[in-house]
Design an enzyme around this catalytic site. Structure first.
Site, PDB file in Angstrom:
ATOM      1  N   GLU A  50      17.841  16.012  87.804  1.00  8.56           N
ATOM      2  CA  GLU A  50      17.875  17.043  86.754  1.00  8.56           C
ATOM      3  C   GLU A  50      18.184  18.409  87.340  1.00  8.56           C
ATOM      4  O   GLU A  50      18.191  18.603  88.558  1.00  8.56           O
ATOM      5  CB  GLU A  50      16.536  17.039  86.005  1.00  8.56           C
ATOM      6  CG  GLU A  50      16.301  15.713  85.300  1.00  8.56           C
ATOM      7  CD  GLU A  50      15.087  15.697  84.405  1.00  8.56           C
ATOM      8  OE1 GLU A  50      14.217  16.587  84.525  1.00  8.56           O
ATOM      9  OE2 GLU A  50      15.017  14.768  83.565  1.00  8.56           O
ATOM     10  N   GLU A  53      22.303   6.005  86.423  1.00 11.85           N
ATOM     11  CA  GLU A  53      23.412   5.040  86.456  1.00 11.85           C
ATOM     12  C   GLU A  53      24.653   5.678  87.052  1.00 11.85           C
ATOM     13  O   GLU A  53      25.369   5.074  87.851  1.00 11.85           O
ATOM     14  CB  GLU A  53      23.742   4.555  85.031  1.00 11.85           C
ATOM     15  CG  GLU A  53      22.603   3.836  84.326  1.00 11.85           C
ATOM     16  CD  GLU A  53      21.636   4.766  83.608  1.00 11.85           C
ATOM     17  OE1 GLU A  53      21.508   5.957  84.010  1.00 11.85           O
ATOM     18  OE2 GLU A  53      21.005   4.321  82.647  1.00 11.85           O
ATOM     19  N   CYS A  85      22.569  11.336  85.262  1.00 13.93           N
ATOM     20  CA  CYS A  85      21.769  10.125  85.006  1.00 13.93           C
ATOM     21  C   CYS A  85      21.766   9.212  86.238  1.00 13.93           C
ATOM     22  O   CYS A  85      22.697   9.246  87.053  1.00 13.93           O
ATOM     23  CB  CYS A  85      22.350   9.336  83.841  1.00 13.93           C
ATOM     24  SG  CYS A  85      22.188  10.099  82.235  1.00 13.93           S
ATOM     25  N   CYS A 140      22.424   5.473  78.435  1.00 11.10           N
ATOM     26  CA  CYS A 140      22.998   6.371  77.419  1.00 11.10           C
ATOM     27  C   CYS A 140      24.492   6.068  77.239  1.00 11.10           C
ATOM     28  O   CYS A 140      25.115   5.370  78.059  1.00 11.10           O
ATOM     29  CB  CYS A 140      22.792   7.834  77.811  1.00 11.10           C
ATOM     30  SG  CYS A 140      23.858   8.392  79.155  1.00 11.10           S
ATOM     31  N   CYS A 183      26.855   6.918  80.196  1.00 10.82           N
ATOM     32  CA  CYS A 183      26.765   5.981  81.323  1.00 10.82           C
ATOM     33  C   CYS A 183      27.405   4.641  80.980  1.00 10.82           C
ATOM     34  O   CYS A 183      27.974   3.980  81.852  1.00 10.82           O
ATOM     35  CB  CYS A 183      25.308   5.809  81.744  1.00 10.82           C
ATOM     36  SG  CYS A 183      24.691   7.291  82.574  1.00 10.82           S
ATOM     37  N   ASN A 202      18.094   9.621  88.584  1.00 12.35           N
ATOM     38  CA  ASN A 202      18.493  10.796  87.799  1.00 12.35           C
ATOM     39  C   ASN A 202      18.120  12.067  88.556  1.00 12.35           C
ATOM     40  O   ASN A 202      17.075  12.143  89.199  1.00 12.35           O
ATOM     41  CB  ASN A 202      17.925  10.792  86.367  1.00 12.35           C
ATOM     42  CG  ASN A 202      16.426  10.626  86.272  1.00 12.35           C
ATOM     43  OD1 ASN A 202      15.815   9.978  87.101  1.00 12.35           O
ATOM     44  ND2 ASN A 202      15.835  11.204  85.248  1.00 12.35           N
TER      45      ASN A 202
HETATM   46  N1  THU Z   1      18.628   9.444  81.901  1.00 14.90           N
HETATM   47  C1  THU Z   1      19.156   8.562  82.802  1.00 14.90           C
HETATM   48  O1  THU Z   1      18.970   8.695  84.013  1.00 14.90           O
HETATM   49  N2  THU Z   1      19.903   7.535  82.309  1.00 14.90           N
HETATM   50  C2  THU Z   1      20.207   7.341  81.003  1.00 14.90           C
HETATM   51  O2  THU Z   1      20.962   6.434  80.674  1.00 14.90           O
HETATM   52  C3  THU Z   1      19.632   8.223  79.992  1.00 14.90           C
HETATM   53  C4  THU Z   1      18.784   9.330  80.480  1.00 14.90           C
HETATM   54  C5  THU Z   1      17.843  10.570  82.415  1.00 14.90           C
HETATM   55  C6  THU Z   1      18.473  11.918  82.194  1.00 14.90           C
HETATM   56  C7  THU Z   1      17.269  12.828  82.206  1.00 14.90           C
HETATM   57  O3  THU Z   1      16.990  13.206  83.522  1.00 14.90           O
HETATM   58  C8  THU Z   1      16.147  11.952  81.681  1.00 14.90           C
HETATM   59  O4  THU Z   1      16.592  10.620  81.766  1.00 14.90           O
HETATM   60  C9  THU Z   1      15.740  12.257  80.256  1.00 14.90           C
HETATM   61  O5  THU Z   1      16.806  12.194  79.400  1.00 14.90           O
END
Ligand code: THU
Length: 133
Positions: free
Chosen positions: A47, A58, A56, A87, A90, A45
């Site tokens: 940000e 994935e 994300c 999520c 994804c 991920n």
């Molecule tokens: N996140 C993912 O990398 N994958 C997911 O399926 C859900 C959330 C990340 C996004 C963000 O950087 C952190 O988790 C908190 O939501």
């Protein structure tokens, strides 16, 4: 998928989680997709200060694989604290390329804890994709 490949996929997802850029949530996620070509593509991920631009793990892995020319996947592993499921966004992105893929979820704090679930169970009524994967 044989056991060696499964272990490699899980290890790649765990390693990718250590490369996450997550200064806002501190929630580090790693993913690894196994292409039909046998190559494993990692993703983490990433940000952003504007939050909404966050990608994300994935989707990072899928986009990396597709950018390298592979868009049919055999399996995906996702590593996070707690081994959480992907999520909704994804799930839909995975569906685009691998509607019947198996999803491995690994808890980075307790690596013997691996859950396996099909994407069809995670996303039972997807928006239909054009990719006949
Ligand atoms: N996140 C993912 O990398 N994958 C997911 O399926 C859900 C959330 C990340 C996004 C963000 O950087 C952190 O988790 C908190 O939501």
């Amino acid at each position: 998928m044989d056991n060696k490949l499964r272990e490699a996929l899980l290890a790649t997802a765990v390693e990718a989680s250590q490369k996450a850029y997550a200064p806002y949530s501190q929630f580090m996620v790693g993913a690894a997709v196994l292409g039909k070509n046998g190559v494993i593509y990692p993703g983490a991920n990433v940000e952003n200060a504007s939050y909404g631009l966050t990608n994300c793990a994935e989707r990072s892995a899928v986009f990396s694989a597709v950018s390298a020319g592979e868009n049919h996947f055999e399996a995906v592993a996702i590593a996070s604290s707690g081994g959480v499921a992907p999520c909704g966004a994804c799930r839909q992105v995975l569906h685009e390329f691998a509607p019947r893929i198996n999803v491995l979820l690994i808890d980075i704090n307790s690596k013997e804890q691996v859950t396996e679930i099909s994407l069809e169970d995670l996303l039972p009524d997807p928006f239909p994709s054009k990719n006949g994967a």
